[in-house]
Design an enzyme around this catalytic site. Structure first.
Site, PDB file in Angstrom:
ATOM      1  N   CYS A   1       0.847  -1.190   0.000  1.00  0.00           N
ATOM      2  CA  CYS A   1       0.000   0.000   0.000  1.00  0.00           C
ATOM      3  C   CYS A   1       0.886   1.245   0.000  1.00  0.00           C
ATOM      4  O   CYS A   1       1.789   1.376   0.834  1.00  0.00           O
ATOM      5  CB  CYS A   1      -0.902  -0.015   1.230  1.00  0.00           C
ATOM      6  SG  CYS A   1      -1.927   1.468   1.401  1.00  0.00           S
TER       7      CYS A   1
ATOM      8  N   CYS B   1       0.351   3.170   3.545  1.00  0.00           N
ATOM      9  CA  CYS B   1       0.811   2.673   4.854  1.00  0.00           C
ATOM     10  C   CYS B   1       1.900   1.608   4.792  1.00  0.00           C
ATOM     11  O   CYS B   1       2.459   1.240   5.820  1.00  0.00           O
ATOM     12  CB  CYS B   1      -0.373   2.141   5.659  1.00  0.00           C
ATOM     13  SG  CYS B   1      -1.020   0.560   5.058  1.00  0.00           S
TER      14      CYS B   1
ATOM     15  N   CYS C   1      -7.188  -1.187   1.242  1.00  0.00           N
ATOM     16  CA  CYS C   1      -6.179  -1.733   2.145  1.00  0.00           C
ATOM     17  C   CYS C   1      -6.851  -1.967   3.492  1.00  0.00           C
ATOM     18  O   CYS C   1      -7.452  -1.050   4.058  1.00  0.00           O
ATOM     19  CB  CYS C   1      -5.027  -0.750   2.286  1.00  0.00           C
ATOM     20  SG  CYS C   1      -3.813  -1.222   3.539  1.00  0.00           S
TER      21      CYS C   1
ATOM     22  N   CYS D   1      -5.253   0.405   6.415  1.00  0.00           N
ATOM     23  CA  CYS D   1      -5.484   1.849   6.551  1.00  0.00           C
ATOM     24  C   CYS D   1      -6.756   2.339   5.862  1.00  0.00           C
ATOM     25  O   CYS D   1      -7.100   3.514   5.972  1.00  0.00           O
ATOM     26  CB  CYS D   1      -4.273   2.634   6.039  1.00  0.00           C
ATOM     27  SG  CYS D   1      -4.048   2.603   4.246  1.00  0.00           S
TER      28      CYS D   1
ATOM     29  N   CYS E   1      -7.997  -5.280 -10.209  1.00  0.00           N
ATOM     30  CA  CYS E   1      -7.579  -4.199 -11.101  1.00  0.00           C
ATOM     31  C   CYS E   1      -7.177  -3.011 -10.220  1.00  0.00           C
ATOM     32  O   CYS E   1      -8.031  -2.311  -9.680  1.00  0.00           O
ATOM     33  CB  CYS E   1      -8.759  -3.869 -12.013  1.00  0.00           C
ATOM     34  SG  CYS E   1      -8.420  -2.672 -13.276  1.00  0.00           S
TER      35      CYS E   1
END
Length: 139
Positions: A53, A56, A102, A105, A126
């Site tokens: 991510c 984070c 995510c 976060c 995607c």
């Protein structure tokens, strides 16, 4: 951004996210925007490694699950662990899709589609390149 599960391990104020992310990252990660197809830096990335991510640093996808779907965004057939991502119903465009965030976060990553592509799972995650940081295996 609409609340997902509500509480995340990484919880920051909108002001903190704006300070830490570029305006482009903020627009996608925190406002559920979408980058233009065929423009993402990670679309053609082919080295072994992990995709984390961009907000984070949580590990989300492995290069071994990435495939060329021809859609203009990096595509994967599964996340590193089912609990690494959060899946939410998204009806913003008048159609029902499954948003991927995510789980650490709550940042928007993209969407998942159950459209086959002869992958082991039949799924196509995607993802927006700008939502991901690539960490090469050899570094």
């Amino acid at each position: 951004m609409d609340a997902g599960k509500g509480e995340y391990q990484i919880a920051k104020s909108d002001e903190e996210w704006r300070r830490e992310l570029t305006p482009e990252q903020y627009g996608v990660l925190r406002q559920a925007g979408t980058e233009q197809p065929w423009t993402g830096e990670l679309l053609d990335e082919s080295r072994a490694g992990v995709y984390a991510c961009a907000a984070c640093g949580a590990e989300l996808f492995r290069s071994g699950t990435k495939f060329d779907s021809g859609c203009g965004w990096p595509s994967f057939y599964e996340s590193v662990r089912p609990e690494a991502v959060e899946l939410l119903e998204d009806t913003r465009l008048g159609i029902t899709r499954t948003e991927v965030r995510c789980a650490n976060c709550g940042s928007h990553l993209g969407h998942v589609f159950p459209d086959g592509f002869r992958t082991p799972t039949g799924d196509r995650y995607c993802m927006n390149s700008i939502s991901l940081d690539f960490q090469p295996e050899d570094e």
